[in-house]
Write a protein that holds these residues in place. Structure first.
Motif, PDB file in Angstrom:
ATOM      1  N   CYS A 278       3.306  27.104  23.165  1.00 30.51           N
ATOM      2  CA  CYS A 278       4.224  25.971  23.184  1.00 30.51           C
ATOM      3  C   CYS A 278       3.583  24.837  22.396  1.00 30.51           C
ATOM      4  O   CYS A 278       2.434  24.937  21.966  1.00 30.51           O
ATOM      5  CB  CYS A 278       4.526  25.529  24.621  1.00 30.51           C
ATOM      6  N   GLN A 333       9.669  24.653  25.103  1.00 25.14           N
ATOM      7  CA  GLN A 333       8.399  24.670  24.389  1.00 25.14           C
ATOM      8  C   GLN A 333       7.968  23.273  23.965  1.00 25.14           C
ATOM      9  O   GLN A 333       6.782  23.026  23.748  1.00 25.14           O
ATOM     10  CB  GLN A 333       8.490  25.571  23.155  1.00 25.14           C
ATOM     11  N   PHE A 354       8.561  31.165  28.600  1.00 22.97           N
ATOM     12  CA  PHE A 354       9.606  30.577  27.771  1.00 22.97           C
ATOM     13  C   PHE A 354      10.784  31.523  27.540  1.00 22.97           C
ATOM     14  O   PHE A 354      11.520  31.383  26.564  1.00 22.97           O
ATOM     15  CB  PHE A 354       8.994  30.076  26.454  1.00 22.97           C
ATOM     16  N   ILE A 359      13.026  29.532  32.357  1.00 26.22           N
ATOM     17  CA  ILE A 359      13.251  28.102  32.136  1.00 26.22           C
ATOM     18  C   ILE A 359      14.318  27.576  33.085  1.00 26.22           C
ATOM     19  O   ILE A 359      14.216  26.451  33.590  1.00 26.22           O
ATOM     20  CB  ILE A 359      13.664  27.867  30.668  1.00 26.22           C
TER      21      ILE A 359
END
Length: 470
Positions: A278, A333, A354, A359
Motif C-alpha cells: 500500500c 491502499q 486489499f 475492505i
C-alpha cells in the motif's frame, strides 16, 4: 545526428555525458548488491500482480492490437513490441503498490526502470547480465536524483513516479541500446516531451494509478529507440522556459543534485523496500497499529481517534475512509485510517488486506471513526513520522508517535524478510513451484553473471505453473 547549438543545456549534456560513461566496472559492489536485491523484489512483485485489479483488462486491451513481437508480457507469456511490453510489465510492477520507494525523493524506481531494461534487452536479443544490471543502476540513480531535485513535485499534484520516470527509463534503455552522449541528450529530451502524470488518479481511486509507471517505461523505451534512429528532442528539457524546472516544478528545484557526484556517489543506496502492499505514506501508521495491538488494544476499544501526518502525506492518504467507495482497492491502499484499522485487527497487512471483501468487512468499519490532521511539528514533506491519538470507550486516551519507517535504510527489512516477501509474492500470483521459484531467485541475485540477461525473463515464465500445465 545534428549537433546541438551552443545554447544547449549544460545540465542535460553533463547528465548524458556522465550516464553514458558509467560502466559496470565503475559501480561499487554494494550498489550492485542493492540493485540485485531490488531486481529480486520487483520481479517478485510482478509475479504477485497476476490477479491484481486491472491487470487482466490491461493485457486484454493491449493484446487486441498486438500480433506478437520481440518482448514478453510477463503476466501471460505472450509477446509484443518492446514499448508495449514495457508498459504492461511496469504497470504490473506497480499494481499492488508493493514496489520500492526512495522515501526522500518520493519515487518508485524499479517498477519503471526494470521493465524498460527488460524490454530493451529482449529487443537487442543478446545483452550480458552485467550490462543489464549496470543499465538498471544508472536509470535508478537518475530517477532518485530527479526526485530529490524536484523535492516538492508530489505536493504540487504531480505523480513523480509517472512524470519523472520517463526520463529515467530513457536513460536505462539508452544504456542497453548503447547510445552515445549526443543520442542520450535527445533520448532524455524526447522522454520529457511525453512526460505526464498527476495524483488525480489517487484522489479518484482509479485503476489508472497502476498505469502511470507503465506509461513512463513505455515512453523511455520509445525515446531511446527514436534517439538511436536520429530523432531529436529539446535539449533544454530541464531549465528551458517551458522545461521541467520552470513549467512543471515552478522553480522549486535543487538542480545541483542532478550532477554533483554523478557516477561516483550513489543515492540508490538510500532506497527503501516496502514491507506492506500500500502507499508508503501509510507504513508508519501500520507500525503504530501493530505496536498498539501488541500492547493489547483492539478496534472495539476505540471510540474515536486522530492520525497526524506531515502535510504531503495527509494530502495523499488522509481522506475519510468510505466502505462503500466505488473503487475500494485503490481507496484503501491510499487510506491511513483503513490501513491502521486493518493492521490493528489482523496484526499484519498483506495482499489479501486489499481485497474488496476485506475492505468492506464490518470488523474494520471503525476506520470511519478515525480522522487525519496535519501535524504542526512534522516537516511538511517528511514521509516517515506519524502519530495517533485515540479516545477509548472507557474514557482514557492513548497517544503514540513513530519517527522512522520500516524498510528504510535506518530500519531495513532483514534478508529473511526480503526473501519471504519474494517467495510469498510468487506463490500468490504464479503458484507454489518451489524449484522454479528458487531458480528465479538465483538468477535475479546473480543477474550480472548471466551471459544472456533474457534468462531472467525465461526463469520468470518457468514459474507460471498454469502455463506449464497447459
Amino acid at each position: 545526428m545534428t549537433p546541438e547549438p551552443s545554447s544547449s543545456s549544460p545540465i542535460g549534456r553533463a547528465i548524458a555525458t556522465a550516464l553514458t560513461a558509467i560502466r559496470y566496472e565503475d559501480i561499487p559492489e554494494d550498489v550492485l548488491a542493492t540493485t540485485r536485491a531490488f531486481v529480486l523484489d520487483t520481479i517478485g512483485v510482478i509475479g504477485a500482480a497476476t490477479h491484481a485489479p486491472g491487470m487482466e483488462n490491461l493485457l486484454a486491451a493491449l493484446g487486441e492490437w498486438e500480433l506478437g513481437g520481440s518482448a514478453t508480457l510477463l503476466l501471460n507469456g505472450r509477446t509484443a513490441n518492446p514499448a508495449t511490453a514495457a508498459l504492461a510489465n511496469a504497470a504490473a510492477a506497480h499494481s499492488l503498490d508493493f514496489d520500492d520507494q526512495h522515501d526522500p525523493a518520493r519515487v518508485h524506481v524499479f517498477c519503471v526502470v526494470l521493465p524498460a531494461v527488460l524490454a530493451a534487452v529482449e529487443a537487442e536479443e543478446m545483452v550480458h547480465g552485467r550490462d543489464a544490471l549496470a543499465a538498471i543502476a544508472v536509470g535508478v540513480e537518475l530517477f532518485c536524483r530527479l526526485g530529490l531535485a524536484c523535492y516538492n513535485s508530489l505536493g504540487k499534484g504531480w505523480h513523480p513516479t509517472t512524470a519523472l520516470g520517463s526520463l529515467a527509463a530513457a536513460a536505462a534503455a539508452g544504456k542497453v541500446l548503447k547510445l552515445d552522449a549526443e543520442q542520450m541528450v535527445h533520448a532524455l529530451g524526447i522522454a520529457f516531451v511525453q512526460m505526464s502524470g498527476t495524483t488525480q488518479f489517487i484522489a479518484d481511486g482509479a485503476l489508472a494509478k497502476r498505469l502511470g509507471p507503465g506509461f513512463a517505461a513505455r515512453n523511455g523505451v520509445l525515446a531511446a529507440q527514436m534517439a538511436r534512429h536520429g530523432l531529436t528532442g529539446p535539449w533544454r528539457f530541464l531549465e528551458g522556459e517551458a522545461g521541467l524546472f520552470n513549467l512543471h516544478e515552478r522553480g522549486e528545484v535543487r538542480p545541483e543534485i542532478l550532477t554533483d557526484g554523478l557516477g561516483t556517489e550513489w543515492h540508490l543506496r538510500d532506497l527503501s523496500m516496502k514491507p506492506y502492499p500500500c502507499c508508503r505514506c501509510t507504513h508508519t501508521v501500520i507500525e503504530l497499529a501493530r505496536d498498539l495491538r501488541r500492547e493489547g488494544l483492539t478496534g472495539d476499544d476505540i471510540e474515536s481517534g486522530t492520525i497526524e501526518l506531515g502535510r504531503v502525506n495527509r494530502q495523499i492518504v488522509g481522506a475519510a475512509f468510505d466502505r462503500s467507495h466505488p473503487n475500494p482497492v485503490v481507496h484503501a491502499q491510499f487510506n491511513a485510517a483503513y490501513t491502521f484499522a486493518a493492521a490493528l485487527r489482523d496484526g499484519e497487512v498483506t495482499i489479501p488486506t486489499f481485497l474488496p471483501e476485506r475492505i468492506r468487512a464490518a470488523d474494520v468499519a471503525f476506520a470511519a471513526r478515525l480522522e487525519t490532521r496535519e501535524a504542526a511539528d512534522f516537516e511538511p514533506t517528511a514521509i516517515a513520522p506519524a502519530r495517533v491519538r485515540l479516545q477509548l470507550r472507557d474514557g482514557s486516551t492513548i497517544e503514540s508517535t513513530r519517527l522512522t519507517i520500516k524498510g528504510a535504510p535506518n530500519d531495513p527489512m532483514s534478508e529473511a524478510e526480503v526473501l519471504a516477501k519474494f517467495r510469498n509474492c510468487l506463490n500468490w500470483g504464479l503458484g507454489e513451484d518451489a524449484a522454479a521459484i528458487a531458480a528465479l531467485e538465483r538468477i535475479a541475485l546473480h543477474l550480472d553473471e548471466q551471459e544472456d540477461a533474457r534468462d531472467l525473463v525465461r526463469s520468470f515464465l518457468a514459474c507460471r505453473t498454469e502455463a506449464r500445465a497447459a
